[in-house]
Write a protein that holds these residues in place. Structure first.
Motif, PDB file in Angstrom:
ATOM      1  N   LYS B 687       0.855  -1.193   0.000  1.00 18.05           N
ATOM      2  CA  LYS B 687       0.000   0.000   0.000  1.00 18.05           C
ATOM      3  C   LYS B 687       0.884   1.235   0.000  1.00 18.05           C
ATOM      4  O   LYS B 687       1.797   1.328   0.814  1.00 18.05           O
ATOM      5  CB  LYS B 687      -0.836   0.027   1.289  1.00 18.05           C
ATOM      6  N   SER B 688       0.571   2.150  -0.862  1.00 14.76           N
ATOM      7  CA  SER B 688       1.386   3.356  -0.904  1.00 14.76           C
ATOM      8  C   SER B 688       1.101   4.234   0.301  1.00 14.76           C
ATOM      9  O   SER B 688      -0.026   4.356   0.752  1.00 14.76           O
ATOM     10  CB  SER B 688       1.084   4.124  -2.179  1.00 14.76           C
ATOM     11  N   LEU B 689       2.151   4.840   0.821  1.00 17.87           N
ATOM     12  CA  LEU B 689       1.989   5.811   1.899  1.00 17.87           C
ATOM     13  C   LEU B 689       1.855   7.199   1.324  1.00 17.87           C
ATOM     14  O   LEU B 689       1.407   8.124   1.971  1.00 17.87           O
ATOM     15  CB  LEU B 689       3.231   5.792   2.786  1.00 17.87           C
ATOM     16  N   GLU B 690       2.302   7.327   0.092  1.00 17.14           N
ATOM     17  CA  GLU B 690       2.390   8.668  -0.467  1.00 17.14           C
ATOM     18  C   GLU B 690       1.040   9.221  -0.868  1.00 17.14           C
ATOM     19  O   GLU B 690       0.875  10.421  -0.998  1.00 17.14           O
ATOM     20  CB  GLU B 690       3.366   8.680  -1.639  1.00 17.14           C
ATOM     21  N   GLY B 691       0.058   8.328  -1.056  1.00 19.24           N
ATOM     22  CA  GLY B 691      -1.271   8.793  -1.433  1.00 19.24           C
ATOM     23  C   GLY B 691      -1.824   9.805  -0.456  1.00 19.24           C
ATOM     24  O   GLY B 691      -2.213  10.904  -0.836  1.00 19.24           O
ATOM     25  N   ASN B 692      -1.828   9.471   0.829  1.00 22.47           N
ATOM     26  CA  ASN B 692      -2.434  10.357   1.813  1.00 22.47           C
ATOM     27  C   ASN B 692      -1.435  10.972   2.774  1.00 22.47           C
ATOM     28  O   ASN B 692      -1.789  11.803   3.586  1.00 22.47           O
ATOM     29  CB  ASN B 692      -3.494   9.602   2.610  1.00 22.47           C
ATOM     30  N   TYR B 693      -0.205  10.543   2.670  1.00 23.81           N
ATOM     31  CA  TYR B 693       0.770  11.121   3.581  1.00 23.81           C
ATOM     32  C   TYR B 693       1.943  11.681   2.793  1.00 23.81           C
ATOM     33  O   TYR B 693       1.867  12.767   2.241  1.00 23.81           O
ATOM     34  CB  TYR B 693       1.207  10.081   4.625  1.00 23.81           C
ATOM     35  N   GLY B 694       2.977  10.948   2.662  1.00 26.56           N
ATOM     36  CA  GLY B 694       4.130  11.457   1.932  1.00 26.56           C
ATOM     37  C   GLY B 694       5.238  10.449   2.069  1.00 26.56           C
ATOM     38  O   GLY B 694       5.061   9.407   2.697  1.00 26.56           O
ATOM     39  N   ILE B 696       8.528   8.763   3.406  1.00 23.20           N
ATOM     40  CA  ILE B 696       9.240   8.723   4.679  1.00 23.20           C
ATOM     41  C   ILE B 696      10.575   8.045   4.413  1.00 23.20           C
ATOM     42  O   ILE B 696      10.621   6.977   3.807  1.00 23.20           O
ATOM     43  CB  ILE B 696       8.473   7.905   5.740  1.00 23.20           C
ATOM     44  N   ILE B 699      11.319   4.112   4.759  1.00 18.60           N
ATOM     45  CA  ILE B 699      10.097   3.325   4.621  1.00 18.60           C
ATOM     46  C   ILE B 699       9.657   3.409   3.160  1.00 18.60           C
ATOM     47  O   ILE B 699       9.574   4.494   2.590  1.00 18.60           O
ATOM     48  CB  ILE B 699       8.974   3.893   5.514  1.00 18.60           C
ATOM     49  N   ALA B 702       3.532   0.639   2.917  1.00 17.65           N
ATOM     50  CA  ALA B 702       2.914   0.033   4.088  1.00 17.65           C
ATOM     51  C   ALA B 702       2.135  -1.187   3.639  1.00 17.65           C
ATOM     52  O   ALA B 702       1.897  -1.375   2.456  1.00 17.65           O
ATOM     53  CB  ALA B 702       1.995   1.031   4.771  1.00 17.65           C
TER      54      ALA B 702
END
Lengths: 155, 745
Positions: B687-694, B696, B699, B702
């Protein structure tokens, strides 16, 4: 008192009011996706202190922002009594940890007052306007303040 | 559909058309092209021109027009393309692709190389075609909407197709319309059909569209319409006799007369006759209903014939083709492309996400049931196994939708080779194999850049100049082989050139002079080859504008690694160099090791885990104030405390209680991550973290575990960068141990 520009006098608007850090805030209802119970989150490395971590929202990974901490009202000690408001800001989805969600306010544009300027600091810039309610007033949150810092330039 | 939607469709179609074009031009170059190939190329260019005209894309129309003129001459045999002309055709294809790309970004800029290519095209198309004529064409296309202007041209090849034979074939098409009186007057269609069958071969198609489904149905009434095709040399009078009493209900039309069919738009069934001597050919009537007819070879031409009624001119002409000729239908079948579905990738992604959820949900349920203490042989558990099986099946199916053949990617490489060899004055041919190998769409996209780089490298550094090749007793024409294949759950892509092979002496010299290795280092041949992948290494003796920009192979390696793949190199002096890339089939799932560090659950990509170690106390050696080294098989590897590094814990000590995970980094050797526990090894949905966060640091993404919680997937390369300070401390030791470290791989 002057009315903020983004709302015209005869707009009929609905806001959801919430409590964070003991104060009343509100967010336009169209931004709110859902409200759910607090559940533990997965912490993120190198995150600002207001970002508690990420949560699984039916397969989407969404960051959870402690609204009280973000607004400078002190960290919220999350417990199952607390509530996560899932809000959409632009194309991003963010969860806000708040004390409680109170009610839906239906107001017209002329009932919204402009937030008075309060010197420096970013708290006033996070407030778009004020609405008088029974127990005082509710502050309309600017959408950009809801996002984690890493996303704020984007929004 | 809005204009924007139409335009999006146009560009999507352009992609296919350009692909056909590039494929066809390759065939022409290879000499395997037949008339169909040239026609296909022509049609591709023509369709692009037509639609481009409709959208007012003038540059595209002008260019396509000139290109098309040349192709038309090739098609008609006016022009037999020599090597030079073929070259121009290839170039023009590239230019057309460029123009489509420019048009897509709403740019009206004219590419630098366009006038030169246009000149060449004009030269090939003869004097009368000038750029001005192209511009006129652009204007014309714009005015008449573009879409219909070119249709007659598509028909050309069919018209040329032995018209005499078409005329000789005879038969009739009969439409029998329903009437309330059909049954009442005692007619029985079956009898009519048997009579017709006595005259020739008959094919029957029943049209049920008039049949009411509600209470309006009258059992005494005939609601059926029939379309009959009678083949054979039959006199029209004989046919008319059969329908003597039903003349008002049927339209009889001779087939095999293209002119008559051509006018079908106005009067669908003109009743002009072409009486031929009757010849009797008895065959049983074959009545097939639309719904139930098994699709045997015959119905296909009938469908073509029927479509004449809808007035589609292209199809009408096709129906004029004799059907009994064995070549006819077979050819038509070959020309009809496999039906495909054009789906917005977003929808597929959504589906993949949902299926990912389903699998996670399945894991959650499984875990909960286990916690409830249900016996593993209980009914519900076996149902759960089925659930798991179905979910996996579904996942595989959905993943397959995203899979794409590598063909378009490989075809783009043809162009790279062409351009690179031209600018370097080398003669290189790219041979591709396994183009049908399918990999995830994202992988195809993200492979483009590293592959381009590697292909350029192969042309630039791999293949020698023609003179050198001839001097070495090889053909002046260099060959680069690009192949793809599935190999045990992975995709293997190989790029092999038949050049001079790696100059290991030179590589060593460069590595030493750039301080990458100590001057007295003793390296094995594979180790020397692998120096190419080190950051800041570039063997080009002079910097060309193609490769050797200093970014080199380490960037390629990083890109491949970020896709979860591996790249390796092998080389034989005088025979060439080959790179192999092995990639996972998809990026959406990966194999991971579930680990715990500082009470956080994390996932390490299994592809970068070399081994896990439970160290003996004496294996963990203090190094500096807080640093620890792992002594393993005579070499020392820095240990990094994962929890501390990511900031989950602070100042926790590394002890021999920790479990160590030895990970490999593409850039900086090895590192051992100290963690608390390894709990599982499993497939995880990325799962991408960048969609709703950015993003890291440290990392990569997720995933969601069986309990519904999110676990972060560590980015092993970034971890090593984060651990950089520590890395520098041990660099000294590493260097002296370099030979051994490398040998450990």
């Amino acid at each position: 008192m002057a009315r903020p520009q983004q709302w015209s006098e005869d707009d009929v608007l609905e806001f959801v009011t919430l409590k964070a850090g003991g104060q009343s805030y509100c967010i336009e209802i169209t931004q709110i996706r859902e409200i759910r119970r607090w559940s533990p989150v997965t912490a993120l490395p190198q995150a600002e202190s207001a970002v508690l971590g990420v949560m699984n929202l039916r397969g989407a990974v969404i960051p959870i922002v402690d609204l009280a901490a973000r607004l400078g009202l002190g960290k919220c000690d999350a417990s199952p009594r607390h509530v996560i408001m899932v809000v959409a800001v632009g194309d991003k989805t963010v969860g806000l940890l708040v004390d409680s969600v109170s009610e839906i306010l239906s107001v017209s544009g002329d009932q919204i007052c402009e937030a008075p300027a309060m010197g420096r600091g970013d708290v006033p810039s996070s407030i778009l306007g004020l609405i008088s309610i029974e127990e005082g007033m509710s502050r309309i949150l600017s959408p950009s303040v809801l996002l984690p810092n890493v996303l704020r330039e984007v929004a | 559909m809005s204009r924007d939607d139409l335009k999006a469709t146009f560009f999507a179609e352009c992609e296919d058309l350009l692909e056909q074009l590039s494929e066809g031009s390759q065939e022409m170059i290879a000499g395997t092209a037949d008339d169909d190939t040239v026609n296909a190329i022509f049609r591709a260019v023509h369709s692009i021109k037509g639609a481009a005209g409709a959208f007012g894309l003038e540059n595209l129309v002008t260019f396509a027009h000139c290109f098309e003129t040349v192709l038309d001459r090739v098609r008609s045999g006016d022009l037999v393309p020599d090597t030079d002309a073929l070259h121009t055709i290839l170039r023009s294809g590239d230019m057309l692709a460029d123009l489509v790309e420019l048009a897509q970004s709403d740019s009206t800029e004219i590419p630098e190389a366009m006038p030169a290519i246009l000149d060449k095209l004009n030269e090939l198309s003869g004097a009368e075609h000038t750029a001005a004529a192209g511009a006129d064409a652009a204007a014309d296309m714009d005015m008449d909407g573009g879409f219909f202007g070119f249709q007659p041209l598509i028909l050309d090849p069919i018209d040329e197709d032995e018209p005499s034979e078409t005329m000789a074939e005879a038969g009739f098409r009969i439409r029998l319309t329903a009437s309330s009186d059909l049954f009442r007057n005692g007619h029985d269609p079956v009898l009519l059909f048997s009579e017709l069958a006595a005259l020739g071969q008959i094919e029957t198609q029943c049209d049920l569209s008039a049949l009411p489904v509600d209470e309006a149905f009258d059992p005494e009434r005939c609601y059926l319409n029939w379309d009959l095709t009678l083949r054979g040399q039959v006199a029209e009078d004989a046919v008319r006799d059969v329908f003597m009493f039903l003349e008002d209900l049927c339209v009889i039309e001779p087939i095999g007369d293209p002119v008559a069919v051509g006018t079908a738009g106005g009067d669908p069934f003109p009743v002009e006759a072409a009486a031929d001597p009757a010849s009797v050919d008895i065959s049983p009537p074959r009545v097939s209903m639309d719904e139930s007819a098994p699709p045997d070879p015959a119905p296909a031409p009938i469908e073509l014939a029927l479509s004449a009624e809808t007035g589609a001119p292209a199809r009408a002409a096709a129906s004029a083709e004799p059907v009994d000729r064995p070549k006819g239908p077979a050819k038509a079948a070959a020309a009809v492309p496999q039906t495909t579905l054009r789906v917005d990738p977003e929808r597929v992604d959504r589906l993949i996400n949902t299926v990912g959820e389903l699998i996670i949900n399945q894991a959650v349920i499984a875990q909960k049931l286990l916690e409830m203490g249900l016996a593993s042989n209980s009914d519900i558990m076996s149902d759960l196994d089925d659930y798991q099986y179905l979910a996996r099946e579904l996942q595989e199916g959905v993943m397959a939708i995203r899979a794409q053949p590598v063909k378009p990617l490989f075809q783009r490489m043809q162009r790279i080779v062409r351009e690179a060899s031209d600018s370097l004055g080398k003669e290189v041919v790219l041979v591709t194999e396994g183009e049908g190998t399918e990999i995830d769409k994202t992988l195809v996209e993200r492979l483009a850049e590293p592959l381009t780089h590697m292909i350029r490298n192969a042309v630039d550094h791999g293949i020698e100049s023609p003179e050198k090749r001839v001097a070495a007793g090889k053909s002046a024409l260099g060959t680069i082989r690009l192949s793809a294949a599935h190999r045990s759950g992975d995709v293997l892509i190989e790029i092999a050139d038949d050049g001079a092979g790696l100059n290991r002496k030179r590589i060593l010299e460069i590595a030493v002079s750039k301080g990458l290795i100590p001057a007295d280092a003793k390296l094995s041949e594979p180790e020397i080859d692998n120096l190419l992948f080190m950051a800041g290494f570039s063997t080009a003796e002079k910097v060309t504008n193609l490769s050797g920009r200093g970014v080199g192979m380490d960037v390629v390696k990083t890109a491949i690694t970020s896709l979860g793949g591996k790249v390796s190199i092998s080389s034989r002096p005088g025979e060439g160099t080959s790179f192999s890339i092995s990639l996972p089939l998809t990026l959406a799932v990966m194999d991971g090791m579930v680990i715990h560090a500082a009470s956080q659950t994390l996932v390490a990509p299994l592809s970068s885990v070399l081994e896990t170690i439970r160290p003996r106390p004496q294996d963990v050696v203090p190094y500096g104030r807080e640093g620890r080294l792992l002594s393993i098989r005579g070499t020392y590897v820095p240990i990094v405390h994962l929890g501390n590094l990511l900031g989950f814990s602070c100042g926790d000590e590394i002890t021999s209680d920790n479990i160590l995970i030895l990970i490999r980094s593409e850039r900086s050797g090895h590192v051992a991550l100290a963690v608390d526990e390894i709990s599982d090894q499993r497939q995880v949905v990325v799962k991408s973290l960048e969609g709703n966060y950015g993003a890291i640091e440290g990392i990569s993404a997720a995933t969601i575990l069986g309990d519904g919680r999110i676990a972060l997937i560590i980015d092993t390369d970034a971890i090593l960068t984060l651990a950089g300070d520590l890395g520098r401390d041990v660099a000294l030791i590493e260097e002296t141990q370099h030979g051994k470290t490398a040998a450990m791989v």
